[in-house]
Scaffold this motif. Structure first.
Motif, PDB file in Angstrom:
ATOM      1  N   PRO A 131       0.825  -1.216   0.000  1.00  0.00           N
ATOM      2  CA  PRO A 131       0.000   0.000   0.000  1.00  0.00           C
ATOM      3  C   PRO A 131       0.858   1.264   0.000  1.00  0.00           C
ATOM      4  CG  PRO A 131       0.261  -0.742   2.236  1.00  0.00           C
ATOM      5  CD  PRO A 131       1.103  -1.676   1.373  1.00  0.00           C
ATOM      6  N   ASN A 132       0.184   2.385   0.101  1.00  0.00           N
ATOM      7  CA  ASN A 132       0.866   3.672   0.226  1.00  0.00           C
ATOM      8  C   ASN A 132       1.310   3.826   1.682  1.00  0.00           C
ATOM      9  OD1 ASN A 132       1.559   6.391   0.383  1.00  0.00           O
ATOM     10  ND2 ASN A 132      -0.030   7.033  -1.059  1.00  0.00           N
ATOM     11  N   ILE A 133       2.424   3.178   2.000  1.00  0.00           N
ATOM     12  CA  ILE A 133       2.879   3.105   3.399  1.00  0.00           C
ATOM     13  C   ILE A 133       3.184   4.496   3.950  1.00  0.00           C
ATOM     14  CG2 ILE A 133       4.601   2.113   4.978  1.00  0.00           C
ATOM     15  CD1 ILE A 133       5.019  -0.160   2.960  1.00  0.00           C
ATOM     16  N   LEU A 134       3.797   5.345   3.109  1.00  0.00           N
ATOM     17  CA  LEU A 134       4.141   6.692   3.562  1.00  0.00           C
ATOM     18  C   LEU A 134       2.890   7.442   4.009  1.00  0.00           C
ATOM     19  CD1 LEU A 134       6.170   8.998   3.951  1.00  0.00           C
ATOM     20  CD2 LEU A 134       5.849   9.593   1.536  1.00  0.00           C
ATOM     21  N   ASP A 135       1.828   7.372   3.220  1.00  0.00           N
ATOM     22  CA  ASP A 135       0.601   8.090   3.571  1.00  0.00           C
ATOM     23  C   ASP A 135      -0.052   7.493   4.830  1.00  0.00           C
ATOM     24  OD1 ASP A 135      -0.347  10.454   2.510  1.00  0.00           O
ATOM     25  OD2 ASP A 135      -1.420   9.527   0.846  1.00  0.00           O
ATOM     26  N   MET A 136       0.046   6.185   5.003  1.00  0.00           N
ATOM     27  CA  MET A 136      -0.493   5.576   6.226  1.00  0.00           C
ATOM     28  C   MET A 136       0.275   6.089   7.443  1.00  0.00           C
ATOM     29  SD  MET A 136      -1.139   1.637   4.959  1.00  0.00           S
ATOM     30  CE  MET A 136      -1.637   1.058   6.575  1.00  0.00           C
ATOM     31  N   TYR A 137       1.591   6.166   7.291  1.00  0.00           N
ATOM     32  CA  TYR A 137       2.443   6.704   8.365  1.00  0.00           C
ATOM     33  C   TYR A 137       2.049   8.147   8.677  1.00  0.00           C
ATOM     34  CZ  TYR A 137       6.776   8.556  10.462  1.00  0.00           C
ATOM     35  OH  TYR A 137       7.693   9.180  11.277  1.00  0.00           O
ATOM     36  N   PHE A 181      12.219   1.218  -9.634  1.00  0.00           N
ATOM     37  CA  PHE A 181      12.292   2.682  -9.667  1.00  0.00           C
ATOM     38  C   PHE A 181      12.634   3.280  -8.300  1.00  0.00           C
ATOM     39  CE2 PHE A 181      10.020   1.972 -13.643  1.00  0.00           C
ATOM     40  CZ  PHE A 181      10.659   2.877 -14.485  1.00  0.00           C
ATOM     41  N   GLY A 182      12.651   2.444  -7.268  1.00  0.00           N
ATOM     42  CA  GLY A 182      13.083   2.918  -5.952  1.00  0.00           C
ATOM     43  C   GLY A 182      12.269   4.063  -5.399  1.00  0.00           C
ATOM     44  N   LEU A 183      10.955   3.995  -5.545  1.00  0.00           N
ATOM     45  CA  LEU A 183      10.082   5.078  -5.076  1.00  0.00           C
ATOM     46  C   LEU A 183       9.189   4.586  -3.940  1.00  0.00           C
ATOM     47  CD1 LEU A 183       9.002   6.636  -8.486  1.00  0.00           C
ATOM     48  CD2 LEU A 183      10.577   7.577  -6.792  1.00  0.00           C
ATOM     49  N   PRO A 184       8.588   5.520  -3.197  1.00  0.00           N
ATOM     50  CA  PRO A 184       7.604   5.108  -2.185  1.00  0.00           C
ATOM     51  C   PRO A 184       6.465   4.337  -2.853  1.00  0.00           C
ATOM     52  CG  PRO A 184       8.177   7.437  -1.920  1.00  0.00           C
ATOM     53  CD  PRO A 184       8.792   6.980  -3.220  1.00  0.00           C
ATOM     54  N   ALA A 185       5.947   3.287  -2.191  1.00  0.00           N
ATOM     55  CA  ALA A 185       4.865   2.478  -2.754  1.00  0.00           C
ATOM     56  C   ALA A 185       3.568   3.292  -2.836  1.00  0.00           C
ATOM     57  CB  ALA A 185       4.653   1.244  -1.894  1.00  0.00           C
ATOM     58  N   GLY A 186       2.684   2.868  -3.733  1.00  0.00           N
ATOM     59  CA  GLY A 186       1.376   3.505  -3.825  1.00  0.00           C
ATOM     60  C   GLY A 186       1.037   3.969  -5.222  1.00  0.00           C
ATOM     61  N   LEU A 187       1.779   3.485  -6.220  1.00  0.00           N
ATOM     62  CA  LEU A 187       1.486   3.845  -7.610  1.00  0.00           C
ATOM     63  C   LEU A 187       1.767   2.634  -8.494  1.00  0.00           C
ATOM     64  CD1 LEU A 187       0.706   6.282  -9.493  1.00  0.00           C
ATOM     65  CD2 LEU A 187       3.153   6.599  -9.864  1.00  0.00           C
ATOM     66  N   GLY A 188       0.812   2.286  -9.329  1.00  0.00           N
ATOM     67  CA  GLY A 188       0.989   1.237 -10.317  1.00  0.00           C
ATOM     68  C   GLY A 188       0.900   1.854 -11.708  1.00  0.00           C
ATOM     69  N   VAL A 189       1.611   1.254 -12.655  1.00  0.00           N
ATOM     70  CA  VAL A 189       1.583   1.751 -14.032  1.00  0.00           C
ATOM     71  C   VAL A 189       1.129   0.618 -14.938  1.00  0.00           C
ATOM     72  CG1 VAL A 189       2.944   2.726 -15.918  1.00  0.00           C
ATOM     73  CG2 VAL A 189       3.413   3.418 -13.558  1.00  0.00           C
ATOM     74  N   LEU A 190       0.137   0.901 -15.760  1.00  0.00           N
ATOM     75  CA  LEU A 190      -0.428  -0.092 -16.682  1.00  0.00           C
ATOM     76  C   LEU A 190      -0.264   0.443 -18.098  1.00  0.00           C
ATOM     77  CD1 LEU A 190      -2.194  -2.573 -17.400  1.00  0.00           C
ATOM     78  CD2 LEU A 190      -4.204  -1.167 -16.885  1.00  0.00           C
ATOM     79  N   ILE A 191       0.344  -0.374 -18.957  1.00  0.00           N
ATOM     80  CA  ILE A 191       0.643   0.037 -20.328  1.00  0.00           C
ATOM     81  C   ILE A 191      -0.123  -0.902 -21.252  1.00  0.00           C
ATOM     82  CG2 ILE A 191       2.504   0.255 -22.035  1.00  0.00           C
ATOM     83  CD1 ILE A 191       4.303   0.512 -19.291  1.00  0.00           C
TER      84      ILE A 191
END
Lengths: 357, 357
Positions: free
Chosen positions: A244-250, B193-203
């Motif tokens: 999930p969006n862990i940062l936003d949950m935090y 991509f080493g980013l905070p979780a919470g985004l998916g990309v569909l192509i």
């Protein structure tokens, strides 16, 4: 970057809650964006966020808090899991209409009662007997009309066997809900909580869970990874199905704690004082006036103002001074402005902004 | 906070890309979390993120980039929109199995070919003629097995009328895809991509869109706000249906730009060099050895290692020195470790970590 210093009074996304930047910095220092969503550390965030929210919003036992990605997703999951065929929608603007459209898109047979944009509902109706779920948008962000919770409770008392869902997207945490008289509520975090967008919260009681089980057993499609049953089975382990969006949950945990420290009663009082100040100002203004004329249904948190000379001029004038307000919604874009009044919006800043109008 | 300084080699969430903290700071200074998702400013982020990704991943015209909340959501949306009844799944671990389970939960009739955990597939099969969509998990994060894209292309060439979906969650941006031979791919941003979780990309390509239209016209339930048709109608305006995770979209733009500046060829070369270093080390290690024995199907990005004396000891020992590796997946938790090898993982740090093993 000081040139970009602005205060956002937009109805969402809006001004971040003051300490958000600090909390993000702490989260990064503590590797919150790198921890596993199957770790003990994540489970602590999950349960503390849930507990802080339950305390803040006075959510009793018997209700479950689930984390989704948006309030729009919440609408989809509620319809999928609580409606075989018949939902009933009180529609007074774009967001209540979205709930209805989602039910149509999911091939249900929703019915509706519509109110004129900016006006209240005629609540003395008979809800069709076959109705399974009654859907309210407690605070219609597009029009600035709020539904009195007492009207919702009265409908629930007349229809105790039907489920009641209440969209509190733009009134949380201000709106005071007696959870024994509703079955589910939902919101997203980029409005009253002043957080980055990308997290929705869905609060359901066991009756919703039972309905979801019943539909599943009868062969209805209740969705997959975010069915109420999937969400519950993971929430019981203080986890989520997907990462999930862990940062936003935090961040939601941190801001909920701060709001609990201030006290929800104080937040509600301040919200009403600030709302009164804004409405008083526009009730007395020469040119502009509140769009919602019936004072009993004026939203305290998203305030729509008629701008007979167009909205662009005043929006630009305020923007130059560092205050960002919203335009009217959809077709009302050019004839209204909308001003949000959330917990992070300070009376002093509102006064400064009003002086410029 | 230096005591918390760690390097995460976990297979996702993982180590943040080095400049993420700086980009978040810039985003906050520029009010990215407060801007409207209906503003021109947001549309610029939407289109630049899309363009950077298309350039980085060599995605041709005729493909659409949609923003969801997770890769798990992508699986649901693909099944809902591209399958009336019959999907076919190559299952070699938990994530390819998840795709299959989602199809079952959505009341489709999926079929499958299973490979033993850690082993490759027998690709010389006949896909059932009624199959509408063939689903591959190109890099099975749970087992550390990668499917050679050539095997996927061969299946597509033998079944040109069937749609092919490829999960590239834990191999993007390393995996090199010839988009003329697949119909849809998807990933989330908390791995390569080493980013905070919470985004998916569909192509997806236009054939997926056409299939979604066909299903909708025939009366199938294709979902609501995130059907491919809803996603497309908003994407054409460089917008999203709901308020999305704007911060993560902004960060994805910034990191994609950085990766484009380095050059995807160089990233692929470095990934292979680092993977070879890790596999060579464990092929020669006394106690530990790569779980996947067939060198031809060893993942370059998520590397599973057998730890006959249990995984806990080495995980704890590395953790004390500031290196976090993953445990084995599910039932393999205690008998394996997993080491991610993504673009942000530096050869020097890998060497330091290996020296401790």
């Amino acid at each position: 970057m000081e040139k970009n210093k602005k205060i956002f009074f937009t109805p969402g996304p809006t001004q971040l809650y003051p300490n958000v930047a600090k909390h993000i910095k702490d989260a990064l220092s503590n590797n919150i964006c790198s921890i596993s969503h199957r770790s003990r550390e994540f489970e602590v965030i999950f349960s503390e966020t849930t507990e802080s929210l339950k305390r803040l919003l006075n959510i009793p036992n018997g209700f479950h808090v689930f984390f989704l990605s948006s309030a729009t997703e919440a609408m989809e999951r509620i319809i999928e899991n609580c409606v075989a065929e018949h939902s009933f929608h009180f529609i007074g603007g774009s967001f209540s209409e979205r709930f209805y459209i989602i039910a149509k898109q999911l091939m249900k047979s929703p019915e509706k009662l519509e109110a004129e944009f900016g006006k209240g509902f005629e609540f003395d109706l008979e809800i069709p007997g076959k109705t399974e779920l009654i859907c309210f948008t407690q605070n219609e962000t597009s029009s600035g009309v709020a539904v009195d919770m007492e009207d919702i409770y009265a409908i629930k008392k007349k229809n105790p066997e039907k489920l009641v869902a209440v969209d509190i997207v733009s009134s949380v945490p201000y709106v005071n809900i007696e959870y024994s008289l509703v079955d589910c509520t939902f919101f997203s975090v980029q409005k009253g909580f002043g957080l980055p967008a990308g997290l929705g919260v869905l609060i359901v009681n066991d009756r919703c869970i039972e309905k979801s089980k019943l539909l599943s057993n009868k062969g209805y499609n209740i969705g997959s990874y975010h069915s109420l049953l999937s969400l519950l089975s993971k929430a019981e382990k203080r986890q989520t199905v997907e990462t999930p969006n862990i940062l936003d949950m935090y961040l939601l945990r941190e801001i909920s704690k701060e709001l609990n420290n201030i006290g929800i009663e104080k937040i509600r009082e301040e919200t009403e004082e600030k709302a009164n100040m804004i409405y008083d100002f526009f009730d007395r203004h020469e040119l502009y006036s509140p769009f919602v004329q019936d004072k009993g249904i004026r939203s305290k948190t998203t305030i729509a103002i008629k701008t007979p000379n167009g909205s662009g001029e005043v929006i630009n004038r305020l923007s130059e001074k560092g205050f960002v307000v919203g335009s009217g919604y959809g077709v009302h874009k050019n004839e209204q402005i909308r001003i949000a009044n959330f917990p992070m919006h300070r009376a002093g800043d509102i006064k400064k902004m009003l002086r410029l109008i």
